[in-house]
Write an enzyme that holds these catalytic residues in place. Structure first.
Site, PDB file in Angstrom:
ATOM      1  CB  CYS A 117      -1.014  -0.041   1.153  1.00  0.00           C
ATOM      2  SG  CYS A 117      -2.397   1.085   0.894  1.00  0.00           S
ATOM      3  NE  ARG A 133      -8.728   5.853   3.558  1.00  0.00           N
ATOM      4  CZ  ARG A 133      -7.484   6.202   3.269  1.00  0.00           C
ATOM      5  NH1 ARG A 133      -7.209   7.431   2.889  1.00  0.00           N
ATOM      6  NH2 ARG A 133      -6.500   5.329   3.371  1.00  0.00           N
ATOM      7  CG  HIS A 138      -3.064  -3.154   4.351  1.00  0.00           C
ATOM      8  ND1 HIS A 138      -1.881  -2.635   4.818  1.00  0.00           N
ATOM      9  CD2 HIS A 138      -3.651  -2.151   3.655  1.00  0.00           C
ATOM     10  CE1 HIS A 138      -1.762  -1.375   4.423  1.00  0.00           C
ATOM     11  NE2 HIS A 138      -2.818  -1.055   3.707  1.00  0.00           N
TER      12      HIS A 138
HETATM   13  N1  GLN Z   1      -1.909   6.909   2.608  1.00  0.00           N
HETATM   14  C1  GLN Z   1      -2.101   6.082   1.476  1.00  0.00           C
HETATM   15  C2  GLN Z   1      -3.495   6.179   0.884  1.00  0.00           C
HETATM   16  O1  GLN Z   1      -4.425   6.493   1.591  1.00  0.00           O
HETATM   17  C3  GLN Z   1      -1.749   4.643   1.825  1.00  0.00           C
HETATM   18  C4  GLN Z   1      -2.661   4.014   2.853  1.00  0.00           C
HETATM   19  C5  GLN Z   1      -2.245   2.641   3.281  1.00  0.00           C
HETATM   20  O2  GLN Z   1      -1.070   2.305   3.328  1.00  0.00           O
HETATM   21  N2  GLN Z   1      -3.220   1.836   3.681  1.00  0.00           N
HETATM   22  O3  GLN Z   1      -3.678   5.932  -0.271  1.00  0.00           O
END
Ligand code: GLN
Length: 246
Positions: A94, A128, A194
């Site tokens: 990520c 998101r 993840h």
């Molecule tokens: N900050 C990054 C995003 O929101 C990565 C987030 C993460 O590693 N889960 O895209």
């Protein structure tokens, strides 16, 4: 005895949604095969001995942490790129996957320069991309299923010659539109998954260990392990993603 040196970059700054569990899975599966694993945590400013590093792991992070570690990574990009061309293994999840590309534009609209190891870029999107995910992973022929969890604001777009890690069976993947997930360049694997990802995807754990062994010309033939527990975890995650075993 075979030996693998794993450099764990920024363990305190990049560790979202159980990413540290990936290290445990790598260690255990190596240990069960009598492979000696040496984990070297790297914090900003610490040295990385690339001549000894076989596998480099980086987890996910918040935008603010990404910004901080990107500063530290800047000075390392040449050595890192050289090692990648020589087939060193990198596994990045990520936030750190995003940093392997050209740039990442954060939720605040700030541009963070990446390492430019992979031909990809990441830009903020609307809302998101969150949830359980499953992909058809093209590291194997025929492809095998990987299961994980994603939570990212960034949308990643791959260059025309960059291979995706897989195609989305459930979830959002790189950008929520083109059905690609993650990327593979030589022995570098980047993914949005993840989870922890590796404990419930032992196939990928073994893949990384074997690549790390082969990188130093060590025996990478593996005996099978009893993966019934890992398989249960895989199945449970598949079920959460609304899918049956593939
Ligand atoms: N900050 C990054 C995003 O929101 C990565 C987030 C993460 O590693 N889960 O895209």
């Amino acid at each position: 005895m075979s030996r693998i040196n794993i450099y764990h970059l920024y363990p305190t700054h990049l560790n979202l949604y159980g990413d540290r569990g990936n290290m445990l899975a790598l260690c255990r599966r190596a240990e069960w095969r009598s492979i000696d694993v040496n984990i070297i945590p790297v914090n900003p400013g610490d040295d990385i001995a690339f001549s000894r590093c076989d596998l480099l792991f980086m987890g996910g992070g918040q935008d603010s942490d990404q910004k901080m570690v990107a500063e530290d990574l800047k000075g390392r990009s040449r050595d890192m790129l050289k090692a990648v061309e020589e087939n060193m293994v990198i596994f990045a999840v990520c936030g750190s996957y995003q940093l392997l590309g050209r740039y990442y534009i954060t939720a605040q609209g700030e541009k963070i320069e990446g390492l430019d190891i992979m031909d990809l870029y990441t830009e903020k999107g609307k809302g998101r991309l969150i949830g359980n995910a499953a992909i058809n992973c093209s590291l194997w022929e025929p492809p095998r299923t990987l299961v994980g969890f994603e939570n990212h604001g960034g949308r990643t777009y791959l260059g025309p010659n960059l291979q995706a890690l897989g195609t989305v069976l459930h979830g959002h993947g790189n950008n929520g539109t083109d059905k690609t997930e993650g990327a593979v360049y030589k022995n570098v694997i980047g993914t949005y998954l993840h989870g922890s990802l590796l404990p419930k995807n032992p196939l990928l754990t073994d893949y990384l260990l074997q690549k790390a062994l082969a990188y130093r010309n060590q025996d990478s033939s593996f005996q099978e392990l009893d993966d019934s527990l890992e398989e249960k975890a895989h199945q449970a995650a598949l079920k959460l993603a609304g899918l049956q075993r593939k």
